[in-house]
Design a protein around this motif. Structure first.
Motif, short mmCIF file in Angstrom:
data_model
loop_
_atom_site.label_atom_id
_atom_site.label_comp_id
_atom_site.label_asym_id
_atom_site.label_seq_id
_atom_site.Cartn_x
_atom_site.Cartn_y
_atom_site.Cartn_z
N ALA A 209 0.83 -1.21 0.00
CA ALA A 209 0.00 0.00 0.00
C ALA A 209 0.86 1.26 0.00
N MET A 210 1.97 1.23 0.78
CA MET A 210 2.88 2.39 0.78
C MET A 210 3.50 2.59 -0.59
N GLN A 211 3.89 1.50 -1.24
CA GLN A 211 4.47 1.63 -2.60
C GLN A 211 3.43 2.18 -3.59
N GLU A 212 2.18 1.73 -3.44
CA GLU A 212 1.14 2.21 -4.34
C GLU A 212 0.90 3.71 -4.15
N ARG A 213 0.89 4.16 -2.89
CA ARG A 213 0.70 5.60 -2.64
C ARG A 213 1.87 6.40 -3.20
N GLU A 214 3.10 5.86 -3.06
CA GLU A 214 4.26 6.56 -3.61
C GLU A 214 4.18 6.61 -5.13
N GLU B 137 3.02 9.70 -10.11
CA GLU B 137 2.19 9.89 -11.30
C GLU B 137 1.62 11.31 -11.33
N ARG B 138 1.16 11.77 -10.18
CA ARG B 138 0.62 13.14 -10.14
C ARG B 138 1.70 14.16 -10.49
N LEU B 139 2.91 13.93 -9.94
CA LEU B 139 4.00 14.85 -10.26
C LEU B 139 4.34 14.80 -11.74
N ARG B 140 4.33 13.61 -12.31
CA ARG B 140 4.63 13.50 -13.75
C ARG B 140 3.55 14.18 -14.58
N GLU B 141 2.28 14.02 -14.15
CA GLU B 141 1.19 14.67 -14.89
C GLU B 141 1.34 16.19 -14.85
N GLN B 142 1.70 16.67 -13.68
CA GLN B 142 1.93 18.11 -13.58
C GLN B 142 3.10 18.54 -14.45
N LYS C 159 9.43 3.66 -20.00
CA LYS C 159 10.00 2.74 -19.02
C LYS C 159 9.16 2.70 -17.76
N GLU C 160 8.66 3.83 -17.32
CA GLU C 160 7.84 3.87 -16.11
C GLU C 160 6.55 3.09 -16.29
N ARG C 161 5.94 3.21 -17.50
CA ARG C 161 4.69 2.45 -17.74
C ARG C 161 4.97 0.96 -17.72
N GLU C 162 6.08 0.53 -18.33
CA GLU C 162 6.41 -0.90 -18.30
C GLU C 162 6.66 -1.38 -16.87
N ALA C 163 7.37 -0.58 -16.07
CA ALA C 163 7.65 -0.97 -14.68
C ALA C 163 6.36 -1.04 -13.88
N ALA C 164 5.41 -0.09 -14.11
CA ALA C 164 4.14 -0.11 -13.39
C ALA C 164 3.34 -1.36 -13.76
#
Length: 396
Positions: free
Chosen positions: A25-30, A35-40, A64-69
């Motif tokens: 859950a902590m990893q998901e929140r991070e 994601e929010r920072l990237r969207e901004q 790369k981030e999408r593949e890792a997610a």
């Protein structure tokens, strides 16, 4: 389990907090925060144009981030399915837990303590104290052995004395009844305040001070009088506040001489005669020793005159002259050494004065080095002109 056997291990239920996926859950929140920072950042990038190379790099990082997610989501789903399907299974109890290690340790410790005691006894037998302490220890050991022997002999002598006196029980009248209770102790009397007599002192002047000035003056006068005429006698010593006046010694009493007898007078006369004989013998011995020394001195003078030997006075004078000659020779040698040292020091100062200064010496050394280098260069150029430049590569 059966009595006397090992108890069966029963596992406790797994707490519910262990099954909660808090770390995921902590990893998901991070991840969501990133994601929010990237969207901004994308919004800001759309508003402000970046260089082509930076845009390409940003697109690669997003891919790369999408593949890792996607991989994280797949692994999380697999782990959830595996944890839901797998049942808790207790691990087997290790064999070390069932081994009687404590009993073995106790046996080893007992054997070690016994070895230590044997070694200590051996060292104690081999060790020795200083002579005085060794003698004292041996005397104590002898006393201890003698005391033990006396106790053993006494015990052997008293072992046949089996007589036991009969002790009658106390009569019933002296025993306390069942409901007997001792009387409570009497409470102590209440404390009474001391009666101070200072309240009885009154001030004639009416100022009401305690003690009054008049009473204080009276006390001081009494103290002054006591210092002069009142001696204090207290056990176990005698002390006086007044100065002690010297007293005249008591008159001498004539002591009559002790009675004498004829035997006492004869013994006294014999002692005086022996003392006088010893004194005369000592005087004769001293006179004979003085005459012997005078004769030996005269003989020594005659022998010295016959052999033409120097007298003691001449010998002492000769030794003084030799010592004076040695002292003069030493002083002369020291003076020569000082003169030579001063001469050498003057020569050194002269050589130092003739030398150039340090900066001048540095300039001279630099000039010599330059001239030497110029000569080397001229020599090398002459060799090259003559076609002998290969000689320059030969080892020197």
């Amino acid at each position: 389990g059966a009595e006397g056997g090992a108890r069966t291990h029963v596992a406790r239920p797994v707490p519910a907090a262990v099954k909660e996926r808090r770390w995921q859950a902590m990893q998901e929140r991070e991840r969501q925060r990133k994601e929010r920072l990237r969207e901004q950042a994308r919004v800001l990038k759309g508003q402000s144009r970046l260089p082509p190379r930076m845009e390409e790099r940003a697109r690669e990082e997003e891919a790369k981030e999408r593949e890792a997610a996607a991989q994280r989501a797949a692994s999380a789903a697999e782990s959830e399915a595996a944890s839901a399907a797998a049942a808790f299974r207790m691990r087997p109890i290790p064999a070390e837990v069932r081994m009687p290690m404590w009993e073995q340790m106790q046996l080893e410790e007992a054997g070690r303590a016994e070895r230590i005691s044997r070694e200590a006894a051996r060292l104690a037998r081999r060790s020795k104290l200083p002579p005085r302490m060794q003698e004292e220890a041996e005397s104590r050991s002898r006393e201890r052995r003698a005391r033990e022997e006396r106790e053993r002999i006494k015990a052997d002598a008293e072992k046949d004395l089996t007589f036991t006196p009969m002790i009658r029980p106390l009569p019933a009248s002296t025993s306390k009844p069942a409901g007997f209770r001792p009387k409570p102790p009497k409470p102590p009397p209440p404390p009474q305040p001391f009666e101070l007599l200072t309240d009885a002192i009154k001030d004639p002047g009416g100022k009401g001070t305690l003690p009054a000035p008049a009473e204080k003056e009276r006390v001081l006068r009494d103290m002054a009088r006591d210092e002069l005429v009142l001696p204090e006698r207290r056990w176990p010593y005698l002390s006086t506040r007044a100065p002690v006046q010297p007293k005249a010694p008591p008159p001498a009493v004539a002591v009559p001489p002790p009675p004498t007898t004829t035997s006492t007078e004869l013994r006294r006369a014999a002692l005086e005669m022996d003392k006088l004989k010893r004194q005369i013998e000592e005087e004769r011995t001293a006179q004979a020793e003085a005459r012997r020394r005078e004769e030996a001195k005269e003989a020594t003078k005659k022998v010295a005159g016959a052999l033409d030997l120097p007298s003691a006075r001449d010998k002492a004078r000769r030794e003084r002259e030799e010592a004076a000659a040695r002292r003069r020779a030493f002083q002369r040698e020291q003076a020569e050494k000082d003169a030579a040292h001063r001469t050498a020091l003057g020569d050194m100062y002269a050589r130092v004065a003739q030398r150039p200064f340090l900066f001048q010496q540095q300039g001279i050394d630099a000039k010599v080095f330059e001239e030497t280098q110029a000569a080397y260069d001229k020599f090398e150029s002459a060799l090259k002109k003559q076609g002998l430049s290969d000689l320059l590569d030969l080892p020197r």
